[in-house]
Design a protein around this motif. Sequence first.
Motif, short mmCIF file in Angstrom:
data_model
loop_
_atom_site.label_atom_id
_atom_site.label_comp_id
_atom_site.label_asym_id
_atom_site.label_seq_id
_atom_site.Cartn_x
_atom_site.Cartn_y
_atom_site.Cartn_z
N ILE A 273 -9.02 -31.90 4.53
CA ILE A 273 -8.25 -33.13 4.33
C ILE A 273 -9.16 -34.30 4.72
CG2 ILE A 273 -7.26 -33.30 6.65
CD1 ILE A 273 -4.56 -34.01 5.25
N GLY A 274 -8.89 -35.45 4.18
CA GLY A 274 -9.61 -36.65 4.59
C GLY A 274 -9.00 -37.21 5.88
N ILE A 275 -9.76 -38.07 6.52
CA ILE A 275 -9.27 -38.78 7.69
C ILE A 275 -9.63 -40.25 7.55
CG2 ILE A 275 -11.32 -38.20 9.06
CD1 ILE A 275 -9.35 -38.14 11.53
N ASP A 276 -8.71 -41.09 7.91
CA ASP A 276 -8.94 -42.53 7.86
C ASP A 276 -9.95 -42.88 8.96
OD1 ASP A 276 -8.77 -45.35 8.15
OD2 ASP A 276 -6.71 -45.32 7.40
N PRO A 277 -11.08 -43.48 8.60
CA PRO A 277 -12.12 -43.75 9.61
C PRO A 277 -11.61 -44.54 10.82
CG PRO A 277 -12.86 -44.45 7.42
CD PRO A 277 -11.46 -43.95 7.28
N GLN A 278 -10.66 -45.41 10.60
CA GLN A 278 -10.15 -46.21 11.73
C GLN A 278 -9.31 -45.38 12.69
OE1 GLN A 278 -7.95 -49.36 9.86
NE2 GLN A 278 -6.07 -48.18 9.74
N HIS A 279 -8.94 -44.15 12.30
CA HIS A 279 -8.11 -43.30 13.16
C HIS A 279 -8.87 -42.10 13.75
CE1 HIS A 279 -4.49 -45.48 12.32
NE2 HIS A 279 -4.63 -45.32 11.02
N ILE A 280 -10.17 -42.03 13.52
CA ILE A 280 -10.94 -40.88 14.01
C ILE A 280 -10.86 -40.77 15.53
CG2 ILE A 280 -13.25 -39.91 14.27
CD1 ILE A 280 -13.78 -40.80 11.35
N ALA A 281 -11.06 -41.85 16.24
CA ALA A 281 -11.03 -41.80 17.70
C ALA A 281 -9.66 -41.34 18.21
CB ALA A 281 -11.38 -43.17 18.30
N GLU A 282 -8.59 -41.82 17.60
CA GLU A 282 -7.24 -41.40 18.00
C GLU A 282 -7.02 -39.92 17.71
OE1 GLU A 282 -3.14 -41.49 19.23
OE2 GLU A 282 -4.99 -42.48 19.80
N TYR A 283 -7.46 -39.47 16.56
CA TYR A 283 -7.30 -38.07 16.19
C TYR A 283 -8.06 -37.16 17.16
CZ TYR A 283 -6.34 -34.37 12.79
OH TYR A 283 -5.86 -33.24 12.16
N MET A 284 -9.26 -37.58 17.53
CA MET A 284 -10.05 -36.80 18.49
C MET A 284 -9.39 -36.81 19.87
SD MET A 284 -13.89 -37.73 17.17
CE MET A 284 -14.69 -36.80 18.46
N ARG A 285 -8.82 -37.95 20.26
CA ARG A 285 -8.12 -38.03 21.55
C ARG A 285 -6.93 -37.08 21.56
NH1 ARG A 285 -3.77 -39.77 23.76
NH2 ARG A 285 -2.93 -40.71 21.86
N LEU A 286 -6.15 -37.08 20.50
CA LEU A 286 -4.99 -36.18 20.41
C LEU A 286 -5.43 -34.72 20.53
CD1 LEU A 286 -3.01 -37.91 17.54
CD2 LEU A 286 -2.20 -37.59 19.90
N HIS A 287 -6.50 -34.37 19.83
CA HIS A 287 -6.92 -32.97 19.80
C HIS A 287 -7.71 -32.54 21.04
CE1 HIS A 287 -5.42 -33.32 15.76
NE2 HIS A 287 -5.36 -31.99 15.76
N ALA A 288 -8.04 -33.48 21.89
CA ALA A 288 -8.68 -33.13 23.17
C ALA A 288 -7.65 -32.54 24.14
CB ALA A 288 -9.36 -34.34 23.78
N ALA A 289 -6.36 -32.75 23.83
CA ALA A 289 -5.29 -32.26 24.71
C ALA A 289 -4.06 -31.91 23.87
CB ALA A 289 -4.95 -33.30 25.77
N VAL A 290 -4.21 -30.91 23.01
CA VAL A 290 -3.09 -30.50 22.16
C VAL A 290 -1.95 -30.01 23.05
CG1 VAL A 290 -2.35 -28.93 20.32
CG2 VAL A 290 -4.66 -29.90 20.28
N TRP A 291 -0.73 -30.39 22.70
CA TRP A 291 0.42 -30.05 23.52
C TRP A 291 0.61 -28.54 23.60
CZ3 TRP A 291 4.10 -33.66 20.38
CH2 TRP A 291 3.71 -34.99 20.56
N PRO A 292 0.90 -28.02 24.79
CA PRO A 292 1.10 -26.57 24.96
C PRO A 292 2.16 -26.00 24.02
CG PRO A 292 0.86 -27.62 27.09
CD PRO A 292 0.95 -28.73 26.08
N ALA A 293 3.24 -26.72 23.76
CA ALA A 293 4.29 -26.20 22.87
C ALA A 293 3.77 -26.03 21.44
CB ALA A 293 5.50 -27.13 22.89
N VAL A 294 2.90 -26.92 21.01
CA VAL A 294 2.31 -26.82 19.67
C VAL A 294 1.38 -25.61 19.62
CG1 VAL A 294 0.77 -27.96 18.01
CG2 VAL A 294 2.56 -29.28 19.18
N LEU A 295 0.57 -25.44 20.64
CA LEU A 295 -0.33 -24.28 20.69
C LEU A 295 0.46 -22.98 20.73
CD1 LEU A 295 -2.97 -25.61 23.22
CD2 LEU A 295 -3.18 -25.47 20.72
N GLN A 296 1.55 -22.95 21.47
CA GLN A 296 2.38 -21.75 21.55
C GLN A 296 2.97 -21.41 20.18
OE1 GLN A 296 5.71 -22.04 24.24
NE2 GLN A 296 6.20 -19.88 24.05
N ARG A 297 3.45 -22.42 19.47
CA ARG A 297 4.05 -22.18 18.14
C ARG A 297 3.00 -21.65 17.17
NH1 ARG A 297 8.18 -20.22 16.29
NH2 ARG A 297 6.60 -19.03 15.23
N ILE A 298 1.79 -22.19 17.23
CA ILE A 298 0.69 -21.69 16.40
C ILE A 298 0.45 -20.22 16.70
CG2 ILE A 298 -1.83 -21.82 16.08
CD1 ILE A 298 -1.51 -24.90 16.40
N HIS A 299 0.38 -19.88 17.98
CA HIS A 299 0.15 -18.50 18.38
C HIS A 299 1.29 -17.58 17.92
CE1 HIS A 299 -1.76 -15.39 20.80
NE2 HIS A 299 -0.55 -15.03 21.17
#
Length: 109
Positions: free
Chosen positions: A8-34
């Motif tokens: 998928i593409g990513i908006d260049p102005q949102h790269i830092a925010e996207y990286m910040r979010l993924h530096a600490a993915v919520w445990p409930a999201v990780l559990q659902r993935i698992h």
Amino acid sequence: MQRMGWVIGIDPQHIAEYMRLHAAVWPAVLQRIHQSQMRNYSTFLREPENLLFGYWEYHGQNFDADMAAIAADPQTQRWWSLCGPCQRPLESRSPGEHWAAMKSIFHTD
């Protein structure tokens, strides 16, 4: 086990925010993935093209049902509400896709 790749593409102005979010993915999201039988989930960023590549290994028997369970999860929906605006779906994606599926052509251990 099935190896899966998505892009998928990513908006260049949102790269830092996207990286910040993924530096600490919520445990409930990780559990659902698992719980949905996804393992070895990784995301990569390619700049300057501003593409995200996602990879995971699916260990389940019913991919559509497992993905529906993820999509129905309230915490995942909330997570997507933060991540989604950062993303730019590819024009070439198939109908119904947000991330565009990629065809596996080579693997070695």
